[in-house]
Enzyme design. Structure first.
Site, short mmCIF file in Angstrom:
data_model
loop_
_atom_site.label_atom_id
_atom_site.label_comp_id
_atom_site.label_asym_id
_atom_site.label_seq_id
_atom_site.Cartn_x
_atom_site.Cartn_y
_atom_site.Cartn_z
CG HIS A 262 -4.79 4.07 2.42
ND1 HIS A 262 -5.89 4.77 2.86
CD2 HIS A 262 -5.15 2.76 2.47
CE1 HIS A 262 -6.86 3.93 3.17
NE2 HIS A 262 -6.44 2.69 2.94
CG HIS B 77 -7.64 -0.31 -0.26
ND1 HIS B 77 -8.96 -0.28 0.15
CD2 HIS B 77 -6.91 0.07 0.82
CE1 HIS B 77 -9.02 0.10 1.42
NE2 HIS B 77 -7.79 0.32 1.86
CD GLU C 211 -2.95 -0.99 2.36
OE1 GLU C 211 -3.15 0.13 2.88
OE2 GLU C 211 -3.58 -2.00 2.69
#
Lengths: 92, 130
Positions: B71, B73, B16
């Protein structure tokens, strides 16, 4: 003999909307305990059930992470600045 | 900035990626990539505390505020996970998630309710310079 604790935005409502709180100097652990004694609502945000600083709470003294110093035993001197910075984290 | 977030996410995959966006009046103008120091970076992200602090210091110096936290995924789609919602502490900021669909990045934006921790999706507009 006092030090300044910089309060992150998410805790300000618990300390009367202040961005800084001044408390008597000592070791980092003592200084944070004084903050908690003055503003008890902050306790659960900083410490887990065992009384340890939560993993996502980073504490800095004059910009240095206390993990690189003496942790909560780090001794402060008059005029030092302690910053509480919640870590940013997540997961899938 | 969108391109920078997408590039960081592609580069980090299968781990990530994470970072911050600074700006003014809710408009992001600066990208601050921050290293992910989670012990299992394909499943979690934890921003490097020093990198996070440097980014906040740079924002303060430039007169910026924190506008968004992002962030990626890499494998599960761009929806906030339970861990994302419970770990969110900067609730004035937008939470952005970059998903990778067959290697192609896309972005979803959320606000997290301070009390219920429910995520509300935000419609957003990418403005690109001509």
């Amino acid at each position: 003999m006092a030090v300044t604790i910089r309060i992150p935005a998410l805790l300000r409502a618990l300390v009367g909307d202040k961005s800084e709180v001044s408390v008597e100097s000592g070791a980092v652990g003592e200084v944070l305990a004084r903050l908690v004694s003055e503003y008890p609502d902050v306790k659960d945000r900083l410490y887990d059930e065992d009384g340890n600083l939560r993993r996502f709470v980073n504490v800095y003294v004059n910009g240095e992470d206390i993990r690189a110093l003496d942790g909560e035993a780090t001794q402060l001197k008059d005029g030092d600045e302690v910053a509480i910075v919640p870590a940013i984290a997540g997961g899938i | 900035m969108l391109d920078a977030m997408f590039a960081a996410s592609l580069q980090a995959a299968p781990a990530e990626a994470c970072g911050l966006l600074g700006g003014r009046d809710g408009v992001a103008t600066s990208h601050y990539p921050v290293p992910n120091v989670a012990p299992e970076p394909t499943e979690r992200f934890v921003m490097d505390p020093a990198g996070q602090r440097e980014a906040f210091t740079a924002m303060e110096r430039r007169g910026e505020e924190l506008v968004a936290i992002y962030h990626s995924h890499p494998s599960t789609g761009a929806s906030p996970s339970k861990a994302d919602l419970l770990s969110a502490h900067y609730l004035d900021a937008f939470y952005l998630i970059v998903g990778l669909r067959q290697g192609r990045p896309y972005l979803r934006a959320f606000r997290i309710h301070p009390r219920t921790r429910a995520a509300v999706e935000v419609r957003w507009l990418a403005v690109r310079p001509r």
